[in-house]
Design a protein around this motif. Structure first.
Motif, PDB file in Angstrom:
ATOM      1  N   UNK A  36       0.822  -1.220   0.000  1.00 20.44           N
ATOM      2  CA  UNK A  36       0.000   0.000   0.000  1.00 20.44           C
ATOM      3  C   UNK A  36       0.856   1.271   0.000  1.00 20.44           C
ATOM      4  N   UNK A  37       0.401   2.258  -0.722  1.00 19.46           N
ATOM      5  CA  UNK A  37       1.098   3.540  -0.763  1.00 19.46           C
ATOM      6  C   UNK A  37       0.664   4.390   0.427  1.00 19.46           C
ATOM      7  N   UNK A  38       1.569   5.251   0.907  1.00 24.12           N
ATOM      8  CA  UNK A  38       1.230   6.096   2.047  1.00 24.12           C
ATOM      9  C   UNK A  38       0.352   7.275   1.645  1.00 24.12           C
ATOM     10  N   UNK A  39      -0.194   7.918   2.655  1.00 26.55           N
ATOM     11  CA  UNK A  39      -0.989   9.132   2.499  1.00 26.55           C
ATOM     12  C   UNK A  39      -0.055  10.313   2.770  1.00 26.55           C
ATOM     13  N   UNK A  40      -0.021  11.293   1.867  1.00 29.98           N
ATOM     14  CA  UNK A  40       0.789  12.492   2.093  1.00 29.98           C
ATOM     15  C   UNK A  40       0.072  13.384   3.102  1.00 29.98           C
ATOM     16  N   UNK A  46       6.636  15.452   2.613  1.00 29.09           N
ATOM     17  CA  UNK A  46       7.749  15.059   3.495  1.00 29.09           C
ATOM     18  C   UNK A  46       7.272  14.245   4.688  1.00 29.09           C
ATOM     19  N   UNK A  47       6.023  14.379   5.034  1.00 35.79           N
ATOM     20  CA  UNK A  47       5.452  13.597   6.134  1.00 35.79           C
ATOM     21  C   UNK A  47       4.345  12.729   5.572  1.00 35.79           C
ATOM     22  N   UNK A  48       4.506  11.427   5.727  1.00 38.61           N
ATOM     23  CA  UNK A  48       3.513  10.492   5.213  1.00 38.61           C
ATOM     24  C   UNK A  48       3.124   9.506   6.312  1.00 38.61           C
ATOM     25  N   UNK A  49       2.010   8.839   6.107  1.00 45.47           N
ATOM     26  CA  UNK A  49       1.557   7.784   7.012  1.00 45.47           C
ATOM     27  C   UNK A  49       0.722   6.807   6.196  1.00 45.47           C
TER      28      UNK A  49
END
Length: 70
Positions: A36-40, A46-49
């Motif tokens: 799964x790709x992260x959420x920007x 620069x900060x993802x989750x």
């Protein structure tokens, strides 16, 4: 939308702990469309989750694949 937020977000170190896979391999799997790709969280990215539910589903799929291969 509230349902997605209620699922919770997790940071990279939590993804590493949950999957036992390190950052380099996580990003390699993402590049190949296998994770799964992260959420920007910031405009510049620069900060993802990650959505916790997507990471847990990925782990569950690995378990299922592993168990059905035997």
């Amino acid at each position: 939308m509230t349902d997605i937020v209620d699922q919770g977000l997790i940071a990279l170190h939590q993804v590493e702990t949950t999957t036992t896979i390190k950052k380099t391999q996580i990003y390699d799997l993402m590049a190949r469309g296998l994770f799964p790709k992260p959420i920007k969280l910031t405009p510049e990215g620069r900060r993802v989750a990650w959505l916790k539910s997507e990471v847990l589903q990925w782990v569950a799929d690995r378990v299922k694949d592993s168990r059905s291969a035997t």
